[in-house]
Design an enzyme around this catalytic site. Structure first.
Site, PDB file in Angstrom:
ATOM      1  N   HIS A 108      12.573 -11.194 -31.005  1.00 12.39           N
ATOM      2  CA  HIS A 108      12.494  -9.679 -32.316  1.00 12.39           C
ATOM      3  C   HIS A 108      13.334  -9.798 -33.469  1.00 12.39           C
ATOM      4  O   HIS A 108      14.272 -10.184 -32.633  1.00 12.39           O
ATOM      5  CB  HIS A 108      12.164  -8.471 -31.519  1.00 12.39           C
ATOM      6  N   ASP A 167       5.487  -7.983 -36.768  1.00 12.11           N
ATOM      7  CA  ASP A 167       5.259  -6.690 -35.662  1.00 12.11           C
ATOM      8  C   ASP A 167       4.292  -6.516 -36.035  1.00 12.11           C
ATOM      9  O   ASP A 167       4.191  -5.550 -36.876  1.00 12.11           O
ATOM     10  CB  ASP A 167       6.176  -6.245 -34.481  1.00 12.11           C
ATOM     11  N   HIS A 214       4.972 -13.440 -23.118  1.00 12.25           N
ATOM     12  CA  HIS A 214       4.850 -15.382 -23.890  1.00 12.25           C
ATOM     13  C   HIS A 214       6.023 -14.972 -24.778  1.00 12.25           C
ATOM     14  O   HIS A 214       6.055 -13.735 -25.657  1.00 12.25           O
ATOM     15  CB  HIS A 214       3.335 -15.492 -24.713  1.00 12.25           C
ATOM     16  N   HIS A 223       3.966 -22.874 -23.639  1.00 10.36           N
ATOM     17  CA  HIS A 223       3.091 -21.223 -23.263  1.00 10.36           C
ATOM     18  C   HIS A 223       4.796 -20.577 -22.955  1.00 10.36           C
ATOM     19  O   HIS A 223       5.506 -22.297 -21.323  1.00 10.36           O
ATOM     20  CB  HIS A 223       2.406 -20.945 -22.587  1.00 10.36           C
ATOM     21  N   CYS A 226      -1.142 -16.063 -27.065  1.00 10.60           N
ATOM     22  CA  CYS A 226      -1.251 -17.632 -27.188  1.00 10.60           C
ATOM     23  C   CYS A 226      -2.416 -17.699 -28.463  1.00 10.60           C
ATOM     24  O   CYS A 226      -3.514 -18.361 -28.988  1.00 10.60           O
ATOM     25  CB  CYS A 226      -1.985 -17.910 -25.616  1.00 10.60           C
ATOM     26  N   HIS A 254       9.366 -14.292 -26.928  1.00 15.74           N
ATOM     27  CA  HIS A 254       9.648 -14.198 -28.281  1.00 15.74           C
ATOM     28  C   HIS A 254      10.482 -13.288 -28.305  1.00 15.74           C
ATOM     29  O   HIS A 254      11.113 -12.566 -27.604  1.00 15.74           O
ATOM     30  CB  HIS A 254       7.855 -12.875 -28.686  1.00 15.74           C
ATOM     31  N   CYS A 282      -3.816 -15.498 -22.554  1.00 15.29           N
ATOM     32  CA  CYS A 282      -2.010 -14.568 -23.789  1.00 15.29           C
ATOM     33  C   CYS A 282      -2.253 -14.391 -24.740  1.00 15.29           C
ATOM     34  O   CYS A 282      -3.237 -15.154 -25.667  1.00 15.29           O
ATOM     35  CB  CYS A 282      -1.107 -15.795 -23.183  1.00 15.29           C
ATOM     36  N   ASN A 292      12.682  -9.137 -25.011  1.00 17.48           N
ATOM     37  CA  ASN A 292      12.755  -8.202 -23.942  1.00 17.48           C
ATOM     38  C   ASN A 292      12.433  -8.831 -22.868  1.00 17.48           C
ATOM     39  O   ASN A 292      11.219  -9.761 -22.951  1.00 17.48           O
ATOM     40  CB  ASN A 292      11.466  -7.204 -23.999  1.00 17.48           C
TER      41      ASN A 292
HETATM   42  P1  AMP Z   1       7.536  -6.918 -26.090  1.00  7.00           P
HETATM   43  O1  AMP Z   1       7.226  -5.225 -25.976  1.00  7.00           O
HETATM   44  O2  AMP Z   1       9.281  -7.315 -26.496  1.00  7.00           O
HETATM   45  O3  AMP Z   1       7.280  -7.539 -25.533  1.00  7.00           O
HETATM   46  O4  AMP Z   1       6.642  -6.534 -28.036  1.00  7.00           O
HETATM   47  C1  AMP Z   1       6.106  -6.761 -28.298  1.00  7.00           C
HETATM   48  C2  AMP Z   1       5.446  -6.711 -29.414  1.00  7.00           C
HETATM   49  O5  AMP Z   1       4.235  -7.357 -29.911  1.00  7.00           O
HETATM   50  C3  AMP Z   1       5.444  -5.555 -29.652  1.00  7.00           C
HETATM   51  O6  AMP Z   1       6.567  -5.046 -30.658  1.00  7.00           O
HETATM   52  C4  AMP Z   1       3.823  -4.957 -30.544  1.00  7.00           C
HETATM   53  O7  AMP Z   1       4.265  -4.398 -30.947  1.00  7.00           O
HETATM   54  C5  AMP Z   1       3.502  -6.882 -30.626  1.00  7.00           C
HETATM   55  N1  AMP Z   1       2.399  -6.824 -30.773  1.00  7.00           N
HETATM   56  C6  AMP Z   1       1.564  -6.482 -29.946  1.00  7.00           C
HETATM   57  N2  AMP Z   1       0.105  -6.886 -30.148  1.00  7.00           N
HETATM   58  C7  AMP Z   1       0.357  -6.899 -31.526  1.00  7.00           C
HETATM   59  C8  AMP Z   1      -0.630  -8.467 -31.966  1.00  7.00           C
HETATM   60  N3  AMP Z   1      -1.612  -8.091 -32.123  1.00  7.00           N
HETATM   61  N4  AMP Z   1       0.255  -8.500 -33.586  1.00  7.00           N
HETATM   62  C9  AMP Z   1       1.417  -8.300 -33.634  1.00  7.00           C
HETATM   63  N5  AMP Z   1       2.165  -7.866 -32.952  1.00  7.00           N
HETATM   64  C10 AMP Z   1       1.726  -7.291 -32.108  1.00  7.00           C
END
Ligand code: AMP
Length: 112
Positions: free
Chosen positions: A100, A29, A96, A45, A6, A98, A3, A85
């Site tokens: 926004h 992000d 995982h 998680h 994680c 999250h 993950c 989402n």
């Molecule tokens: P979602 O599409 O709602 O699952 O959001 C996942 C978010 O994680 C996206 O907006 C990506 O830009 C962000 N993301 C992916 N990898 C990383 C990372 N290593 N560091 C920070 N954000 C990330």
């Protein structure tokens, strides 16, 4: 567990920390959609909003207690948007839970 978030929590992948407490971690992000775009995650998680239940929902309360603190630190005095989402149709890309937190400008009214 394979993950991404994680691994960020474990320090195996770098992140730009914005806020942290015992239950919650928040970081920028990597592909910001607004001047302020912070991801807020539980330290435990949970795969998505669809995985929230009576046993783990305190993690969500902790997240929503942290969000106003994060908004204050980020200067979001005019408001902000909180989005999660969920699953395939919700276009969730990281499995995982999250949230926004988006702000720093007037956001578009429509969300699709
Ligand atoms: P979602 O599409 O709602 O699952 O959001 C996942 C978010 O994680 C996206 O907006 C990506 O830009 C962000 N993301 C992916 N990898 C990383 C990372 N290593 N560091 C920070 N954000 C990330």
């Amino acid at each position: 567990m394979d993950c991404l978030f994680c691994k960020i929590l474990a320090g195996e992948i770098p992140s730009a920390k914005v806020y942290e407490n015992q239950w919650v971690y928040a970081f920028r992000d990597i592909n910001p959609q607004a001047p302020v775009h912070v991801l807020v995650i539980p330290k435990t998680h949970i795969a998505s909003a669809d995985g929230i239940n009576a046993e783990n929902s305190a993690a969500v309360a902790h997240i929503f207690e942290a969000i106003p603190e994060i908004a204050k630190v980020e200067g979001l005095v005019n408001g902000y948007r909180v989005i999660t989402n969920c699953g395939e149709d919700g276009c969730q890309s990281v499995k995982h839970l999250h949230f926004h937190v988006l702000g720093g400008k007037k956001l578009p009214e429509k969300m699709g």
